[in-house]
Design an enzyme around this catalytic site. Structure first.
Site, PDB file in Angstrom:
ATOM      1  N   ASP A 106       0.833  -1.212   0.000  1.00 41.41           N
ATOM      2  CA  ASP A 106       0.000   0.000   0.000  1.00 41.41           C
ATOM      3  C   ASP A 106       0.867   1.262   0.000  1.00 41.41           C
ATOM      4  O   ASP A 106       2.003   1.230   0.470  1.00 41.41           O
ATOM      5  CB  ASP A 106      -0.863   0.056   1.267  1.00 41.41           C
ATOM      6  CG  ASP A 106      -1.834  -1.082   1.341  1.00 41.41           C
ATOM      7  OD1 ASP A 106      -2.196  -1.619   0.279  1.00 41.41           O
ATOM      8  OD2 ASP A 106      -2.224  -1.427   2.469  1.00 41.41           O
TER       9      ASP A 106
HETATM   10  N1  URA Z   1      -1.207  -5.908   3.802  1.00 38.66           N
HETATM   11  C1  URA Z   1      -1.619  -4.634   3.852  1.00 38.66           C
HETATM   12  O1  URA Z   1      -2.612  -4.320   4.495  1.00 38.66           O
HETATM   13  N2  URA Z   1      -0.912  -3.719   3.174  1.00 38.66           N
HETATM   14  C2  URA Z   1       0.198  -4.008   2.462  1.00 38.66           C
HETATM   15  O2  URA Z   1       0.791  -3.128   1.875  1.00 38.66           O
HETATM   16  C3  URA Z   1       0.599  -5.354   2.421  1.00 38.66           C
HETATM   17  C4  URA Z   1      -0.116  -6.290   3.102  1.00 38.66           C
END
Ligand code: URA
Length: 245
Positions: A106
Site C-alpha cells: 500500500d
Molecule cells: N497488507 C496490507 O494491508 N498492506 C500491504 O501493503 C501489504 C499487506
C-alpha cells in the site's frame, strides 16, 4: 538475454510482455511468428538469431534485471499513477527496461518489494499456490490477547473473503500508550490484507512494514535504497516458488 534452444513460450515470457501461460495462449491463437511463419506448436525451440513477432511486433530480447527495494511510505507500487503520486519504479535505475513491482505494498506501507522485467518469475511468485512467506511487522492500536491472535490462523472474514495468516507473534506491547507490535506472516497477498484483518477484529493498524519476502530481508538498506539481486538469489527465488507449487 541470450537464447539458445529455448522454448518459444519461455522466450516470449522473458521478454517481459506477458506470463508464460498467456504466451502459450498467444501461440495457440496463431498470434506468434518465428522468422515470418506462424507457429502454433507449443514447445517449439528457438535460438538467438530467430526473429520472433507477437501480433506482428518483434519482441525485444531485453536483459532481465531484478531489484530489491526498501519502499518508503508514500510511494505507489505501480509503474505509473494517474494521480501523480511518486512510484516505486522511480527509485530504481532509470533505464529503457520495463521494470514493474512483483505484487504491491500500500501507499502507506513501507518495506521490501521486488522489481523486475521478468514477467515469468513475477507470475510464478505471485501465484497464491506458491506460498511464498511474506513477513510484516504491524504497530497496532490496542493489545490483543493470545486467543485473539489465534483467530488470524483460523481465518478472518472481511467483505465475504476469508483472510488467513500462517503465523502471528506479539513482539512487544506498550500498556501506557495502548499499542502493540505484531509480526504476521502471510502466504496470501490479498488487497490490504494485514490492515483488513486487524480492522475486522478492532485493532487498527498504525504503521506497517514488510520485513521479509521468502528468504530476502532488508539488511543494510534504508528507506529508498535498492540493490540488485544476485544470480544465486534469483535462482533460489525461482526454486522456492517451484517447489511449493
Ligand atoms: N497488507 C496490507 O494491508 N498492506 C500491504 O501493503 C501489504 C499487506
Amino acid at each position: 538475454m541470450t537464447i539458445n534452444n529455448e522454448r518459444l513460450q519461455k522466450v516470449i515470457a522473458q521478454s517481459g510482455i506477458t506470463s508464460r501461460r498467456k504466451a502459450e495462449q498467444l501461440i495457440v491463437d496463431g498470434r506468434v511468428k518465428v522468422n515470418g511463419k506462424v507457429i502454433k506448436k507449443l514447445g517449439t525451440k528457438v535460438n538467438k538469431n530467430d526473429r520472433i513477432e507477437v501480433d506482428h511486433v518483434p519482441i525485444t530480447k531485453e536483459e532481465l534485471v531484478y531489484y530489491l527495494l526498501y519502499k518508503p511510505r508514500r510511494f505507489i507500487s505501480s509503474v505509473k499513477d494517474d494521480r501523480g503520486r511518486k512510484t516505486v519504479t522511480e527509485l530504481v535505475p532509470n533505464t529503457d527496461k520495463r521494470v514493474f513491482p512483483i505484487g504491491r505494498l500500500d501507499y502507506d506501507t513501507s518495506g521490501l518489494i521486488l522489481l523486475t522485467n521478468d514477467g515469468e518469475l513475477a507470475q510464478l511468485l505471485m501465484h497464491p499456490s506458491h506460498q511464498i512467506d511474506k513477513v510484516y511487522v504491524a504497530k497496532i492500536k490496542g493489545i490483543p490477547s493470545k486467543a485473539v491472535l489465534t483467530l488470524f490462523k483460523k481465518g478472518i472474514l472481511s467483505k465475504g473473503e476469508k483472510l488467513k495468516a500462517t503465523q502471528v507473534k506479539l513482539l512487544s506491547a506498550n500498556k501506557q500508550k495502548n499499542t502493540s507490535v505484531i509480526e504476521i506472516t502471510l502466504h496470501e497477498g490479498k488487497n490490504r490484507q494485514v490492515r483488513r484483518m486487524f480492522e475486522e477484529i478492532g485493532f487498527p493498524v498504525l504503521k506497517l512494514k514488510r520485513e521479509r519476502y521468502s528468504f530476502l530481508d532488508l539488511t543494510g538498506l534504508q528507506p529508498g535504497d535498492y540493490r540488485e539481486l544476485t544470480r544465486l538469489e534469483i535462482q533460489k527465488l525461482r526454486d522456492d516458488a517451484m517447489k511449493k507449487n
